[in-house]
Motif scaffolding. Sequence first.
Motif, short mmCIF file in Angstrom:
data_model
loop_
_atom_site.label_atom_id
_atom_site.label_comp_id
_atom_site.label_asym_id
_atom_site.label_seq_id
_atom_site.Cartn_x
_atom_site.Cartn_y
_atom_site.Cartn_z
N GLU A 1 -33.01 -23.48 -13.20
CA GLU A 1 -33.23 -22.09 -12.79
C GLU A 1 -34.45 -21.94 -11.89
OE1 GLU A 1 -30.84 -22.33 -16.42
OE2 GLU A 1 -32.82 -23.13 -15.95
N LEU A 2 -35.39 -22.85 -11.97
CA LEU A 2 -36.57 -22.79 -11.11
C LEU A 2 -36.21 -22.98 -9.64
CD1 LEU A 2 -39.23 -24.65 -13.24
CD2 LEU A 2 -39.31 -22.27 -12.51
N ALA A 3 -35.04 -23.55 -9.36
CA ALA A 3 -34.61 -23.70 -7.96
C ALA A 3 -34.53 -22.34 -7.29
CB ALA A 3 -33.27 -24.43 -7.89
N LEU A 4 -34.10 -21.33 -8.03
CA LEU A 4 -34.03 -19.97 -7.48
C LEU A 4 -35.42 -19.46 -7.08
CD1 LEU A 4 -31.52 -18.41 -10.02
CD2 LEU A 4 -31.12 -18.77 -7.57
N GLU A 5 -36.41 -19.77 -7.91
CA GLU A 5 -37.77 -19.31 -7.61
C GLU A 5 -38.42 -20.11 -6.50
OE1 GLU A 5 -40.37 -17.53 -10.34
OE2 GLU A 5 -39.09 -18.12 -12.03
N ALA A 6 -38.02 -21.36 -6.34
CA ALA A 6 -38.60 -22.21 -5.29
C ALA A 6 -38.01 -21.90 -3.92
CB ALA A 6 -38.38 -23.68 -5.63
N ALA A 7 -36.80 -21.37 -3.90
CA ALA A 7 -36.10 -21.10 -2.63
C ALA A 7 -36.90 -20.15 -1.74
CB ALA A 7 -34.71 -20.52 -2.90
N GLY A 8 -37.03 -20.55 -0.48
CA GLY A 8 -37.66 -19.70 0.52
C GLY A 8 -39.18 -19.64 0.47
N ARG A 9 -39.80 -20.38 -0.41
CA ARG A 9 -41.27 -20.36 -0.52
C ARG A 9 -41.93 -21.13 0.62
NH1 ARG A 9 -43.25 -17.14 -4.94
NH2 ARG A 9 -41.50 -17.04 -6.38
N ASP A 10 -43.15 -20.74 0.92
CA ASP A 10 -43.96 -21.53 1.85
C ASP A 10 -44.37 -22.84 1.18
OD1 ASP A 10 -43.96 -19.63 3.90
OD2 ASP A 10 -45.69 -18.60 3.05
N LEU A 11 -44.70 -22.77 -0.09
CA LEU A 11 -45.21 -23.93 -0.81
C LEU A 11 -44.86 -23.83 -2.29
CD1 LEU A 11 -47.15 -26.43 -1.05
CD2 LEU A 11 -49.01 -24.77 -1.35
#
Length: 154
Positions: free
Chosen positions: A46-56
């Motif tokens: 589920e953390l993949a959703l939160e990592a998507a589109g981040r700068d870092l």
Amino acid sequence: MTDVLVVGYGNDLRADDGAGRRVADAVEAKGLPGVTVRSQSQLTPELALEAAGRDLVVFVDADIEADELTHRAIEPGEGGGLMTHHGNPASLLALVPTVGEPPRAAIVVSIPASNLGMGFELSPRTAAAVEEAVELVVAIVEGREPGFPGDSAG
């Protein structure tokens, strides 16, 4: 950096293994603008959703094989495989393109650990490394760590 995810993970019931979560909690307490912090017992798909589109994305974890506090850039799938019960940052990053844009950059911060027995207390060496790791993560996020994303000199 304006859109950063910091993920500290580990089992906080097993002494030094909880070091990543301690770093995450301390970073969150600083209230850095543009920084989302997650403290987790393990990495989950589920953390993949939160990592998507981040700068870092910054991953912070205890490492029984580390002799000192270290940090390095990581690529999706690097040394990783399928995301299982014991996922790793590379495997998690490999999932991100299935749900969105991969983060622009990702870094793993490894904290030396020696005691993974049951308990809440960190060993002295790990406790000192946690304090250093908090400052390191803040420096990375704020672009004060040379050679890493957001580096104001680069």
